[in-house]
Design an enzyme around this catalytic site. Structure first.
Site, PDB file in Angstrom:
ATOM      1  CE1 TYR A 160      -8.120   1.624  -0.549  1.00  0.00           C
ATOM      2  CE2 TYR A 160     -10.003   1.134  -1.943  1.00  0.00           C
ATOM      3  CZ  TYR A 160      -8.783   0.770  -1.410  1.00  0.00           C
ATOM      4  OH  TYR A 160      -8.250  -0.439  -1.754  1.00  0.00           O
ATOM      5  CE  LYS A 210       6.397   1.769   8.001  1.00  0.00           C
ATOM      6  NZ  LYS A 210       7.245   0.579   8.200  1.00  0.00           N
ATOM      7  CG  ASP A 242       6.712  -2.829   8.425  1.00  0.00           C
ATOM      8  OD1 ASP A 242       6.020  -2.581   9.444  1.00  0.00           O
ATOM      9  OD2 ASP A 242       7.839  -2.308   8.241  1.00  0.00           O
ATOM     10  CG  ASP A 266      -7.421  -3.426  -0.796  1.00  0.00           C
ATOM     11  OD1 ASP A 266      -8.289  -4.283  -1.008  1.00  0.00           O
ATOM     12  OD2 ASP A 266      -6.604  -3.041  -1.656  1.00  0.00           O
ATOM     13  CG  ASP A 270      -6.232  -9.446  -1.417  1.00  0.00           C
ATOM     14  OD1 ASP A 270      -7.420  -9.262  -1.042  1.00  0.00           O
ATOM     15  OD2 ASP A 270      -5.887  -9.379  -2.608  1.00  0.00           O
TER      16      ASP A 270
HETATM   17  C1  IPM Z   1     -11.675  -5.104  -2.300  1.00  0.00           C
HETATM   18  C2  IPM Z   1     -11.271  -4.666  -3.670  1.00  0.00           C
HETATM   19  C3  IPM Z   1     -11.704  -3.217  -3.844  1.00  0.00           C
HETATM   20  C4  IPM Z   1     -10.946  -2.387  -2.818  1.00  0.00           C
HETATM   21  C5  IPM Z   1     -11.524  -2.637  -5.253  1.00  0.00           C
HETATM   22  C6  IPM Z   1     -12.100  -3.516  -6.321  1.00  0.00           C
HETATM   23  C7  IPM Z   1     -12.113  -1.242  -5.328  1.00  0.00           C
HETATM   24  O1  IPM Z   1      -9.908  -4.829  -3.860  1.00  0.00           O
HETATM   25  O2  IPM Z   1     -12.885  -5.083  -2.004  1.00  0.00           O
HETATM   26  O3  IPM Z   1     -10.800  -5.481  -1.522  1.00  0.00           O
HETATM   27  O4  IPM Z   1      -9.811  -1.968  -3.058  1.00  0.00           O
HETATM   28  O5  IPM Z   1     -11.512  -2.165  -1.759  1.00  0.00           O
HETATM   29 MN    MN Z   2      -8.922  -5.801  -2.178  1.00  0.00          MN
END
Ligand code: IPM
Ligand code: MN
Length: 376
Positions: A160, A210, A242, A266, A270
């Protein structure tokens, strides 16, 4: 205060009135609602915070701030320096979500969200994944006690950081690179945060990386994590990213505190959200644990333009983010009330729509709908 944190929260003198101990604590919180469902869900979070604050002896001075996709399209501004200077003056920032379909990718991500993370040195992104009774996670077979982990995502480095570039653009030999930056100091402070958090929970810390393929960055992360864990008297486990995905789904009780780099964090956060009801429930704190600037609290979900303005957004992620914010400010009892309220509302049967959520939350928090409600 959140268990992993050091230092004392800044407490401004103010006129917020009346805790049982007679103290008066006032915090300046910038409310950055953003786009889409952001205003809807953060209005509920604000109402919940305001409902509990007086009985805990503090008050919030909410400072609204308009940034995001709509603002950019109307003004051409993403994050003007004077606005950033204003934001630095707050004790914390509550962010909804930013993004509108007509803003090109990267403008708000790099120009606003990542710039804030870098400028305010928000080097930890704290992302709890906790299965609550009454929520149907993606798997559904786990007991809530088996799925309660926290991802500590490094938030200012890795892929990032923005290192890399494009040469020979448009030609057949166009070359694009993204470089992952990993500094010893940056990795160390992130793992130290995770170690303090782990020490306050089960003592179990897992590094996710990894190392078998990313042998340069992985080696640095592994050595630093091993040393930090040893200094903290913790046992360090390790999982390749993984395999970690597989275990998060199959056997999540393996994990308590996970520390990982920016992009892995990130992605796996999710997955953690999907396992605990979906993005609507997932909170996050972008933390500056050294408190050299305000931290930003935001639900993990985006602006969801398809459901914006329809009263359908789930405010749980925003309310739980506000709970993390209160913990960061040192208001642990109030933070726990918000967290408990979300669990209680879910256990009673998930409300349909933002307004029903707000009503149920405020009823649980003891505020009357007429006095405390903001949804119409
Ligand atoms: C998150 C989002 C952000 C990230 C994006 C929108 C920049 O996906 O906060 O997880 O990748 O960190
Ligand atoms: Mn995200």
């Amino acid at each position: 205060m959140m268990p992993g944190e050091v230092g004392n929260p800044h407490v401004a003198d103010g006129d917020a009135s009346g805790g049982n101990d007679g103290s008066h604590r006032a915090y300046v919180v910038t409310h950055l609602p953003g786009d889409g469902v952001g205003p809807e869900v953060t209005d509920v979070a604000r109402a919940c915070v305001d409902a509990v604050a007086p009985r805990h002896g503090f008050g919030i001075n909410w400072r609204p701030c308009d940034l995001g996709g709509r603002h950019y399209l109307a003004t051409g501004e993403v994050l003007p320096d004077p606005v950033l200077a204003e934001l630095r003056q707050s004790d914390a920032i509550l962010l909804g979500a930013v993004g509108t379909p007509d803003v090109p990718p990267g403008v708000l991500e790099r120009g606003l969200l990542l710039r804030l993370r870098f400028e305010l040195d928000l080097y930890v992104n704290l992302r709890p994944s906790k299965l609550r009774p009454g929520v149907g996670g993606a798997v559904g077979k786990h007991a809530p006690s088996d799925l309660d982990f926290v991802i500590v995502r490094e938030n200012t480095e890795g892929l990032y950081a923005g290192a890399g570039g494009t040469v020979h653009r448009g030609s057949e030999f166009e070359t694009a690179t993204e470089e992952s930056l990993n500094t010893r100091a940056g990795v160390r402070r992130c793992v130290q945060y995770a170690a303090r958090l782990a020490a306050s929970r089960s003592g179990r810390l897992t590094l996710v990386h990894k190392t078998n393929v990313l042998t340069h960055a992985g080696d640095l992360w592994y050595r630093v994590a091993r040393d930090v864990a040893a200094e903290a008297g913790l046992e360090l486990s390790y999982a390749h990213v993984d395999a970690a995905c597989l275990w998060m789904v199959d056997d999540p009780k393996r994990f308590d505190v996970i520390v990982t780099d920016n992009l892995f964090g990130d992605i796996i956060s999710d997955l953690g959200a999907a396992l605990t009801g979906g993005l609507g429930y997932a909170p996050s704190g972008n933390l500056n644990p050294d408190r050299t600037g305000p931290s930003i609290f935001e639900p993990v979900h985006g602006s969801a333009p398809d459901i914006a303005g329809k009263g359908l957004a789930n405010p749980a992620g925003a309310v739980l983010s506000a709970s993390l914010m209160l913990a960061h400010l040192g208001e642990d009892a109030a933070a726990a009330e918000l967290d408990d309220a979300v669990s209680a509302v879910l256990a009673a049967g998930e409300p349909v729509g933002t307004g029903e959520w707000e009503k149920a939350l405020l009823a649980h928090l003891g505020a009357s709908w007429a006095d405390g409600g903001t949804a119409s």
